[in-house]
Design a protein around this motif. Sequence first.
Motif, PDB file in Angstrom:
ATOM      1  N   ARG A  74     -65.025   2.495  -6.209  1.00  0.00           N
ATOM      2  CA  ARG A  74     -63.806   1.735  -5.912  1.00  0.00           C
ATOM      3  C   ARG A  74     -62.564   2.489  -6.401  1.00  0.00           C
ATOM      4  O   ARG A  74     -61.570   2.604  -5.697  1.00  0.00           O
ATOM      5  N   GLU A  75     -62.640   3.057  -7.617  1.00  0.00           N
ATOM      6  CA  GLU A  75     -61.516   3.818  -8.159  1.00  0.00           C
ATOM      7  C   GLU A  75     -61.246   5.065  -7.322  1.00  0.00           C
ATOM      8  O   GLU A  75     -60.097   5.421  -7.078  1.00  0.00           O
ATOM      9  N   SER A  76     -62.304   5.729  -6.874  1.00  0.00           N
ATOM     10  CA  SER A  76     -62.157   6.920  -6.048  1.00  0.00           C
ATOM     11  C   SER A  76     -61.499   6.580  -4.717  1.00  0.00           C
ATOM     12  O   SER A  76     -60.617   7.308  -4.238  1.00  0.00           O
ATOM     13  N   GLN A  77     -61.909   5.471  -4.130  1.00  0.00           N
ATOM     14  CA  GLN A  77     -61.331   5.050  -2.858  1.00  0.00           C
ATOM     15  C   GLN A  77     -59.853   4.711  -3.030  1.00  0.00           C
ATOM     16  O   GLN A  77     -59.021   5.091  -2.202  1.00  0.00           O
ATOM     17  N   GLN A  78     -59.508   4.028  -4.110  1.00  0.00           N
ATOM     18  CA  GLN A  78     -58.107   3.696  -4.368  1.00  0.00           C
ATOM     19  C   GLN A  78     -57.275   4.957  -4.580  1.00  0.00           C
ATOM     20  O   GLN A  78     -56.143   5.055  -4.102  1.00  0.00           O
ATOM     21  N   ALA A  79     -57.826   5.942  -5.285  1.00  0.00           N
ATOM     22  CA  ALA A  79     -57.112   7.202  -5.512  1.00  0.00           C
ATOM     23  C   ALA A  79     -56.886   7.934  -4.197  1.00  0.00           C
ATOM     24  O   ALA A  79     -55.815   8.524  -3.976  1.00  0.00           O
ATOM     25  N   ALA A  80     -57.867   7.900  -3.307  1.00  0.00           N
ATOM     26  CA  ALA A  80     -57.718   8.555  -2.005  1.00  0.00           C
ATOM     27  C   ALA A  80     -56.632   7.874  -1.177  1.00  0.00           C
ATOM     28  O   ALA A  80     -55.839   8.546  -0.501  1.00  0.00           O
ATOM     29  N   VAL A  81     -56.569   6.557  -1.219  1.00  0.00           N
ATOM     30  CA  VAL A  81     -55.541   5.820  -0.477  1.00  0.00           C
ATOM     31  C   VAL A  81     -54.156   6.169  -1.016  1.00  0.00           C
ATOM     32  O   VAL A  81     -53.225   6.428  -0.248  1.00  0.00           O
ATOM     33  N   ILE A  82     -54.009   6.206  -2.324  1.00  0.00           N
ATOM     34  CA  ILE A  82     -52.718   6.542  -2.934  1.00  0.00           C
ATOM     35  C   ILE A  82     -52.316   7.969  -2.584  1.00  0.00           C
ATOM     36  O   ILE A  82     -51.154   8.231  -2.254  1.00  0.00           O
ATOM     37  N   ALA A  83     -53.256   8.901  -2.622  1.00  0.00           N
ATOM     38  CA  ALA A  83     -52.953  10.288  -2.273  1.00  0.00           C
ATOM     39  C   ALA A  83     -52.496  10.405  -0.823  1.00  0.00           C
ATOM     40  O   ALA A  83     -51.546  11.138  -0.518  1.00  0.00           O
ATOM     41  N   GLU A  84     -53.149   9.668   0.074  1.00  0.00           N
ATOM     42  CA  GLU A  84     -52.758   9.706   1.491  1.00  0.00           C
ATOM     43  C   GLU A  84     -51.373   9.089   1.679  1.00  0.00           C
ATOM     44  O   GLU A  84     -50.552   9.611   2.443  1.00  0.00           O
ATOM     45  N   ARG A  85     -51.088   8.002   0.986  1.00  0.00           N
ATOM     46  CA  ARG A  85     -49.757   7.395   1.074  1.00  0.00           C
ATOM     47  C   ARG A  85     -48.684   8.362   0.575  1.00  0.00           C
ATOM     48  O   ARG A  85     -47.609   8.465   1.175  1.00  0.00           O
ATOM     49  N   ASN A  86     -48.966   9.043  -0.514  1.00  0.00           N
ATOM     50  CA  ASN A  86     -48.001  10.022  -1.048  1.00  0.00           C
ATOM     51  C   ASN A  86     -47.787  11.171  -0.068  1.00  0.00           C
ATOM     52  O   ASN A  86     -46.656  11.635   0.119  1.00  0.00           O
ATOM     53  N   ARG A  87     -48.869  11.629   0.562  1.00  0.00           N
ATOM     54  CA  ARG A  87     -48.741  12.713   1.530  1.00  0.00           C
ATOM     55  C   ARG A  87     -47.885  12.271   2.708  1.00  0.00           C
ATOM     56  O   ARG A  87     -46.988  12.998   3.158  1.00  0.00           O
ATOM     57  N   MET A  88     -48.131  11.068   3.208  1.00  0.00           N
ATOM     58  CA  MET A  88     -47.348  10.552   4.338  1.00  0.00           C
ATOM     59  C   MET A  88     -45.883  10.368   3.949  1.00  0.00           C
ATOM     60  O   MET A  88     -44.979  10.669   4.739  1.00  0.00           O
ATOM     61  N   ALA A  89     -45.630   9.908   2.740  1.00  0.00           N
ATOM     62  CA  ALA A  89     -44.248   9.733   2.277  1.00  0.00           C
ATOM     63  C   ALA A  89     -43.533  11.081   2.216  1.00  0.00           C
ATOM     64  O   ALA A  89     -42.360  11.195   2.602  1.00  0.00           O
ATOM     65  N   ARG A  90     -44.234  12.117   1.741  1.00  0.00           N
ATOM     66  CA  ARG A  90     -43.630  13.468   1.708  1.00  0.00           C
ATOM     67  C   ARG A  90     -43.332  13.965   3.109  1.00  0.00           C
ATOM     68  O   ARG A  90     -42.264  14.537   3.371  1.00  0.00           O
ATOM     69  N   ASP A  91     -44.258  13.739   4.044  1.00  0.00           N
ATOM     70  CA  ASP A  91     -44.041  14.165   5.428  1.00  0.00           C
ATOM     71  C   ASP A  91     -42.843  13.457   6.047  1.00  0.00           C
ATOM     72  O   ASP A  91     -42.010  14.095   6.711  1.00  0.00           O
ATOM     73  N   ILE A  92     -42.745  12.148   5.821  1.00  0.00           N
ATOM     74  CA  ILE A  92     -41.611  11.396   6.365  1.00  0.00           C
ATOM     75  C   ILE A  92     -40.311  11.885   5.740  1.00  0.00           C
ATOM     76  O   ILE A  92     -39.308  12.084   6.423  1.00  0.00           O
ATOM     77  N   HIS A  93     -40.334  12.093   4.433  1.00  0.00           N
ATOM     78  CA  HIS A  93     -39.138  12.585   3.744  1.00  0.00           C
ATOM     79  C   HIS A  93     -38.715  13.934   4.301  1.00  0.00           C
ATOM     80  O   HIS A  93     -37.532  14.175   4.578  1.00  0.00           O
ATOM     81  N   ASP A  94     -39.652  14.853   4.464  1.00  0.00           N
ATOM     82  CA  ASP A  94     -39.333  16.182   4.991  1.00  0.00           C
ATOM     83  C   ASP A  94     -38.786  16.090   6.410  1.00  0.00           C
ATOM     84  O   ASP A  94     -37.818  16.791   6.760  1.00  0.00           O
ATOM     85  N   THR A  95     -39.384  15.233   7.224  1.00  0.00           N
ATOM     86  CA  THR A  95     -38.925  15.089   8.617  1.00  0.00           C
ATOM     87  C   THR A  95     -37.502  14.545   8.639  1.00  0.00           C
ATOM     88  O   THR A  95     -36.638  15.047   9.393  1.00  0.00           O
ATOM     89  N   LEU A  96     -37.244  13.529   7.834  1.00  0.00           N
ATOM     90  CA  LEU A  96     -35.881  12.962   7.794  1.00  0.00           C
ATOM     91  C   LEU A  96     -34.886  13.963   7.241  1.00  0.00           C
ATOM     92  O   LEU A  96     -33.761  14.085   7.747  1.00  0.00           O
ATOM     93  N   ALA A  97     -35.269  14.688   6.218  1.00  0.00           N
ATOM     94  CA  ALA A  97     -34.374  15.671   5.627  1.00  0.00           C
ATOM     95  C   ALA A  97     -34.034  16.771   6.621  1.00  0.00           C
ATOM     96  O   ALA A  97     -32.891  17.231   6.710  1.00  0.00           O
ATOM     97  N   GLN A  98     -35.002  17.216   7.405  1.00  0.00           N
ATOM     98  CA  GLN A  98     -34.757  18.250   8.420  1.00  0.00           C
ATOM     99  C   GLN A  98     -33.831  17.719   9.498  1.00  0.00           C
ATOM    100  O   GLN A  98     -32.948  18.431   9.981  1.00  0.00           O
ATOM    101  N   GLY A  99     -34.030  16.452   9.902  1.00  0.00           N
ATOM    102  CA  GLY A  99     -33.181  15.858  10.923  1.00  0.00           C
ATOM    103  C   GLY A  99     -31.742  15.718  10.450  1.00  0.00           C
ATOM    104  O   GLY A  99     -30.801  15.973  11.208  1.00  0.00           O
ATOM    105  N   LEU A 100     -31.559  15.333   9.195  1.00  0.00           N
ATOM    106  CA  LEU A 100     -30.203  15.176   8.666  1.00  0.00           C
ATOM    107  C   LEU A 100     -29.535  16.534   8.452  1.00  0.00           C
ATOM    108  O   LEU A 100     -28.318  16.650   8.623  1.00  0.00           O
ATOM    109  N   THR A 101     -30.295  17.546   8.104  1.00  0.00           N
ATOM    110  CA  THR A 101     -29.737  18.883   7.894  1.00  0.00           C
ATOM    111  C   THR A 101     -29.267  19.466   9.225  1.00  0.00           C
ATOM    112  O   THR A 101     -28.225  20.119   9.284  1.00  0.00           O
ATOM    113  N   ALA A 102     -30.022  19.208  10.280  1.00  0.00           N
ATOM    114  CA  ALA A 102     -29.689  19.743  11.584  1.00  0.00           C
ATOM    115  C   ALA A 102     -28.440  19.051  12.079  1.00  0.00           C
ATOM    116  O   ALA A 102     -27.512  19.538  12.591  1.00  0.00           O
TER     117      ALA A 102
END
Length: 75
Positions: free
Chosen positions: A47-75
């Motif tokens: 259960r702890e491993s599954q929760q850690a995997a979910v949190i890691a995936e959420r963090n990865r998606m948040a970084r991707d969204i942040h990078d995409t928005l930052a690139q759009g605003l820079t352009a």
Amino acid sequence: MLTSGRVAGFIGIRFTKKRAFQPEEINLSRALAHQAMLAMQLMRLSRESQQAAVIAERNRMARDIHDTLAQGLTA
């Protein structure tokens, strides 16, 4: 039953008649209690491993969204 130094539960064995137990029977009941404890630990770790995997995936998606928005605003 102890897990990580704390009490996780109790296992009781009840008989309708009073009787003396052979050492093999006592050892078997202890082994079964240990197996139950190990199964509980494996479920907790899974259960702890599954929760850690979910949190890691959420963090990865948040970084991707942040990078995409930052690139759009820079352009």
